[in-house]
Structures are given as C-alpha cells and as structure tokens.
Design a protein around this motif. Structure first.
Motif, PDB file in Angstrom:
ATOM      1  N   ALA A 189       0.837  -1.192   0.000  1.00  0.00           N
ATOM      2  CA  ALA A 189       0.000   0.000   0.000  1.00  0.00           C
ATOM      3  C   ALA A 189       0.875   1.247   0.000  1.00  0.00           C
ATOM      4  N   TRP A 190       0.342   2.317  -0.573  1.00  0.00           N
ATOM      5  CA  TRP A 190       1.075   3.586  -0.677  1.00  0.00           C
ATOM      6  C   TRP A 190       1.627   4.023   0.681  1.00  0.00           C
ATOM      7  N   LYS A 191       0.789   3.969   1.712  1.00  0.00           N
ATOM      8  CA  LYS A 191       1.200   4.465   3.028  1.00  0.00           C
ATOM      9  C   LYS A 191       2.320   3.625   3.643  1.00  0.00           C
ATOM     10  N   ASP A 192       2.541   2.429   3.117  1.00  0.00           N
ATOM     11  CA  ASP A 192       3.572   1.549   3.661  1.00  0.00           C
ATOM     12  C   ASP A 192       4.873   1.594   2.867  1.00  0.00           C
ATOM     13  N   ASP A 193       5.012   2.593   1.965  1.00  0.00           N
ATOM     14  CA  ASP A 193       6.201   2.632   1.118  1.00  0.00           C
ATOM     15  C   ASP A 193       7.441   3.121   1.854  1.00  0.00           C
ATOM     16  N   GLY A 194       7.270   3.789   2.991  1.00  0.00           N
ATOM     17  CA  GLY A 194       8.420   4.171   3.802  1.00  0.00           C
ATOM     18  C   GLY A 194       9.190   5.375   3.310  1.00  0.00           C
ATOM     19  N   VAL A 195       8.574   6.183   2.419  1.00  0.00           N
ATOM     20  CA  VAL A 195       9.249   7.359   1.879  1.00  0.00           C
ATOM     21  C   VAL A 195       8.548   8.611   2.419  1.00  0.00           C
ATOM     22  N   PRO A 196       9.186   9.371   3.281  1.00  0.00           N
ATOM     23  CA  PRO A 196       8.484  10.475   3.945  1.00  0.00           C
ATOM     24  C   PRO A 196       8.016  11.567   2.998  1.00  0.00           C
ATOM     25  N   THR A 197       8.760  11.845   1.931  1.00  0.00           N
ATOM     26  CA  THR A 197       8.397  12.955   1.053  1.00  0.00           C
ATOM     27  C   THR A 197       7.176  12.648   0.196  1.00  0.00           C
ATOM     28  N   THR A 198       6.850  11.368  -0.011  1.00  0.00           N
ATOM     29  CA  THR A 198       5.699  11.037  -0.856  1.00  0.00           C
ATOM     30  C   THR A 198       4.547  10.423  -0.079  1.00  0.00           C
ATOM     31  N   THR A 199       4.790   9.942   1.124  1.00  0.00           N
ATOM     32  CA  THR A 199       3.697   9.388   1.938  1.00  0.00           C
ATOM     33  C   THR A 199       3.315  10.300   3.089  1.00  0.00           C
ATOM     34  N   GLY A 200       4.188  11.230   3.441  1.00  0.00           N
ATOM     35  CA  GLY A 200       3.939  12.088   4.593  1.00  0.00           C
ATOM     36  C   GLY A 200       4.161  11.401   5.921  1.00  0.00           C
ATOM     37  N   ILE A 201       4.703  10.161   5.884  1.00  0.00           N
ATOM     38  CA  ILE A 201       4.879   9.388   7.118  1.00  0.00           C
ATOM     39  C   ILE A 201       6.363   9.206   7.404  1.00  0.00           C
ATOM     40  N   SER A 202       6.801   9.713   8.529  1.00  0.00           N
ATOM     41  CA  SER A 202       8.106   9.371   9.081  1.00  0.00           C
ATOM     42  C   SER A 202       7.898   9.074  10.551  1.00  0.00           C
ATOM     43  N   VAL A 203       8.853   8.380  11.144  1.00  0.00           N
ATOM     44  CA  VAL A 203       8.722   7.955  12.538  1.00  0.00           C
ATOM     45  C   VAL A 203       9.665   8.817  13.365  1.00  0.00           C
ATOM     46  N   ALA A 204       9.083   9.770  14.057  1.00  0.00           N
ATOM     47  CA  ALA A 204       9.867  10.738  14.818  1.00  0.00           C
ATOM     48  C   ALA A 204      10.405  10.102  16.096  1.00  0.00           C
ATOM     49  N   PRO A 205      11.442  10.707  16.699  1.00  0.00           N
ATOM     50  CA  PRO A 205      11.910  10.216  18.004  1.00  0.00           C
ATOM     51  C   PRO A 205      10.754  10.171  19.000  1.00  0.00           C
ATOM     52  N   GLY A 206      10.682   9.084  19.739  1.00  0.00           N
ATOM     53  CA  GLY A 206       9.612   8.891  20.713  1.00  0.00           C
ATOM     54  C   GLY A 206       8.388   8.201  20.160  1.00  0.00           C
ATOM     55  N   GLU A 207       8.389   7.878  18.847  1.00  0.00           N
ATOM     56  CA  GLU A 207       7.208   7.283  18.221  1.00  0.00           C
ATOM     57  C   GLU A 207       7.467   5.861  17.733  1.00  0.00           C
ATOM     58  N   LYS A 208       6.377   5.152  17.445  1.00  0.00           N
ATOM     59  CA  LYS A 208       6.392   3.855  16.776  1.00  0.00           C
ATOM     60  C   LYS A 208       5.484   3.941  15.550  1.00  0.00           C
ATOM     61  N   HIS A 209       5.771   3.089  14.582  1.00  0.00           N
ATOM     62  CA  HIS A 209       4.889   2.981  13.416  1.00  0.00           C
ATOM     63  C   HIS A 209       4.982   1.562  12.875  1.00  0.00           C
ATOM     64  N   THR A 210       3.829   1.004  12.489  1.00  0.00           N
ATOM     65  CA  THR A 210       3.789  -0.360  11.968  1.00  0.00           C
ATOM     66  C   THR A 210       3.502  -0.335  10.473  1.00  0.00           C
ATOM     67  N   TYR A 211       4.358  -0.988   9.711  1.00  0.00           N
ATOM     68  CA  TYR A 211       4.188  -1.164   8.271  1.00  0.00           C
ATOM     69  C   TYR A 211       3.647  -2.568   7.999  1.00  0.00           C
ATOM     70  N   THR A 212       2.696  -2.661   7.079  1.00  0.00           N
ATOM     71  CA  THR A 212       2.260  -3.964   6.582  1.00  0.00           C
ATOM     72  C   THR A 212       3.034  -4.256   5.308  1.00  0.00           C
ATOM     73  N   VAL A 213       3.780  -5.352   5.322  1.00  0.00           N
ATOM     74  CA  VAL A 213       4.644  -5.705   4.193  1.00  0.00           C
ATOM     75  C   VAL A 213       4.143  -7.009   3.591  1.00  0.00           C
ATOM     76  N   PRO A 214       3.462  -6.952   2.453  1.00  0.00           N
ATOM     77  CA  PRO A 214       2.953  -8.170   1.836  1.00  0.00           C
ATOM     78  C   PRO A 214       4.080  -9.068   1.336  1.00  0.00           C
ATOM     79  N   ALA A 215       3.923 -10.355   1.545  1.00  0.00           N
ATOM     80  CA  ALA A 215       4.896 -11.326   1.017  1.00  0.00           C
ATOM     81  C   ALA A 215       4.375 -11.833  -0.325  1.00  0.00           C
TER      82      ALA A 215
END
Length: 382
Positions: free
Chosen positions: A148-174
């Motif tokens: 999924a787009w939100k799970d691509d791990g690129v902050p500039t295109t998804t708007g998601i980065s994991v800041a200090p003090g935070e957690k984030h879970t990615y779903t990675v399809p096999a």
C-alpha cells in the motif's frame, strides 16, 4: 550465540565444525558468546555529543529472523553502536567504524547489516519501527514487494516518518517471492551509510532448499561520515564520497573468514550451494568465486528462465540489486576466495589482501595448516 557456523544461513553445526577442525576449536566454541548489548545512554549520538564508544554496544553479526515463527510480526529498533569490521592488526587492521546506526530485531543484538527478515509467500508481515528511544526520524522502505502507498516508507511522498519517541507499523505483503532489500529512506544518502539496511527474504511456496544456503551483503563505506558522527574533527560530504572500507556482511578480510564473527561459505564436497548476494552500497561490485562455475538463477526477486541461465564466475551486482547464484561444491576440496574483482576493494587501507573478500571453505580442508593460519589472522582461537 549463533546456532550455525559460517555466513548467515544453513552452514555447519558447531559440532560439525569442531569435528572438522580435529577438535582444536572446541575450547573456543565452548567459551564464545554473542556480543552483549549494553543499554545506550540518553545522550545524543550527534557529532557534538560527549558520548564515547564505551557507552555503546558493539554490533553483532547479522542473524536470520524467521518472522513466520513469531506470528508474522517483528519489531525493528535503531541503536547507535560501534562497528568493528576487523579488530586485530593482521592484514592491515584494525578497521573500525566508531559510529553506526544499527537495526535491532526484537530483543536480539544490533547488527550491521541489519537482521535478515525471512518469511514465506502469502504470509504478510507486520514490521513495527520502534523509535521511542531514538534521536532522529527514521523510516523503513522495502524493495521488491507490492504494498500500500502508506507503507512505502518514503516520507516525502507518503507524509509518514517515525519521529523520536514514536512507533509505526508497516504492513509488508509477502507477494513477490525472492530476495529483497530494505533500508531507512529518511535522508537516505546518510542513513544507509550509517548502517541502516538489510535483507528481506520471501521464500516461494514449495521452496526447494539447497544443501547449503547463505546470505551475503556487500557494501563500501567512506569512514569519514562514521567518524564525523562519532564526534571526530573530520568533514564529510556525500558529494565527494571516497570509500575506504569494503565489507562482506559488515566485515573486512580476514575477519570475514572467522567462523562466527565473519561469513565464510562452508561446504562439503558434493553440496548444492545457494548464495544470495545483495549490494547495500552505492557502487557496483563484480563478485567472483575461484574455481567454481555458478549459475545466476534469480535477480531482484525475479526467477531467471533456465534457458537464459549460463555458467559464469563473475556477477556484477549493482547498488540495491540482489543476485541469487547456485553451484555445486565439486572442486578439489580446499579454500577458495570469493571477492570483488575491483581489486582495490580487496584492501584494508594500503594492505592487500583485505576488504571485500571471503571464501568457500571445504569441510575437508579444515584440518590443514593453512586453514589454521587463516583462522589466526581472523582472530579465531583454535
């Protein structure tokens, strides 16, 4: 303590290795321990920090993490650490990166490269990036798989980065079988060069195992960056990157040949051998094995049709590429080099050989004097 001897993968058991060396390694194996991670202090690991190497853990060798066996979930933390590519003065050593940012899977030790995350086709996994104790933002980006787009791990295109003090879970399809690559995609040019990269392996359904299977990641480093981040008075710019350290699974020769700290390809005559080569660096590396012809059977997770395969002894692995090769251990039992054929990459400083070099070691050759000498160079006390 690693269960198998040699590069990450199947390898030899400890008992088999001790028997193959004539029992000389028994005392060393009995007393060995995996590096112990010490809790990091709360001080920053920025260049201006007063944090010293004594405050930090030393990295361990990368391990295979079978995510299937832990409910299809894994947590990755990042840990500032000291990375000893080769701790001794043999063959141009010692070689040390005084600061890396190592991935750490669950409660295991931090390692560079990061842990080898392994699953099976169809078993989607959840990867939680735990940055609660971190000092800077991070992400995790997985090559190869369709997600999924939100799970691509690129902050500039998804708007998601994991800041200090935070957690984030990615779903990675096999959903794409094969050998893949993952890395931090926040300020990628710096974070990969600080050690934030690893292998993601998706076994196809009905996977047929080889007799021996190994994972090997090669990378070149400009140690000025690592020294600068450790607070040394050096300057570094990625625009004038000039690598001076060349590693296989994070180690340089002769440490690469250490049966526990390094990554020798250990075989027995007649074995079918499968090696997954991954390039975690920014330069191409033509990898060559002495005295063995191999076939490249997979590239970047894509199976190469049998009609397109051919025997070869050099495979040029470009940045982020993954080449899976197979060969039969049918040579005269001995010790044969595996190395980058840009020969200046097979050096530690001005010392040759060193650097991006490991070897294919036959079990039948482990009682020889030359093997004992190589183990002495590597720092393995037999």
């Amino acid at each position: 303590m690693r269960e198998r001897i040699g590069a990450p993968g199947t390898g030899l058991s400890r008992r088999e290795f001790v028997a193959a060396t004539g029992g000389a390694g028994a005392a060393a194996l009995a007393g060995c321990q995996a590096p112990t991670s010490r809790a990091s202090t709360k001080t920053s690991d920025s260049p201006t920090a007063a944090q010293t190497s004594a405050d930090l853990p030393t990295t361990a060798p990368p391990e295979v993490v079978n995510v299937d066996e832990q409910g299809n979930k894994v947590t990755l933390k990042t840990q500032p650490a000291v990375h000893e590519a080769h701790p001794l003065d043999s063959m141009g050593g010692p070689v040390k990166l005084p600061r890396v940012w190592a991935f750490q899977a669950d409660d295991r030790d931090p390692s560079v490269p990061g842990p080898i995350l392994r699953t099976t086709e169809g078993n989607d996994i959840e990867v939680t990036l735990d940055n609660t104790d971190g000092k800077r933002p991070h992400t995790v980006h997985f090559h190869g798989v369709q997600k999924a787009w939100k799970d691509d791990g690129v902050p500039t295109t998804t708007g998601i980065s994991v800041a200090p003090g935070e957690k984030h879970t990615y779903t990675v399809p096999a959903n794409v079988p094969g050998t893949h690559f993952y890395h931090c995609h926040f300020q990628t040019h710096r974070h990969i060069d600080m050690g934030m990269y690893g292998i993601f392996r998706v076994d196809p359904k009905g996977y047929e195992e080889a007799d021996k299977e190994y994972f090997m990641t090669v990378k070149e480093w400009d140690s000025r960056l690592n020294r600068m981040m450790a607070g040394e008075n050096v300057s570094y710019s990625p625009r004038n990157r000039n690598p001076d350290v060349f590693t296989v699974n994070g180690k340089v020769a002769p440490r690469t040949l250490h049966p526990e700290k390094g990554s020798p390809i250990l075989v027995e005559q007649g074995d079918t051998v499968r090696v997954h080569w991954v390039n975690g660096g920014y330069m191409s590396h033509p990898l060559h094995i002495h005295n063995h012809r191999f076939r490249r059977v997979e590239k970047d997770g894509g199976q190469i049709p049998e009609a397109a395969q051919h025997e070869m002894d050099v495979s040029n692995v470009a940045p982020a590429e993954r080449h899976t090769i197979e060969f039969t251990a049918d040579a005269d039992p001995g010790i044969y080099l595996m190395h980058c054929h840009k020969v200046n990459h097979v050096m530690n400083g001005n010392s040759y050989p060193g650097g991006m070099l490991s070897g294919v070691v036959y079990k039948e050759a482990m009682k020889t004097d030359i093997f004992s000498k190589l183990m002495e160079y590597a720092g393995y006390q037999q």
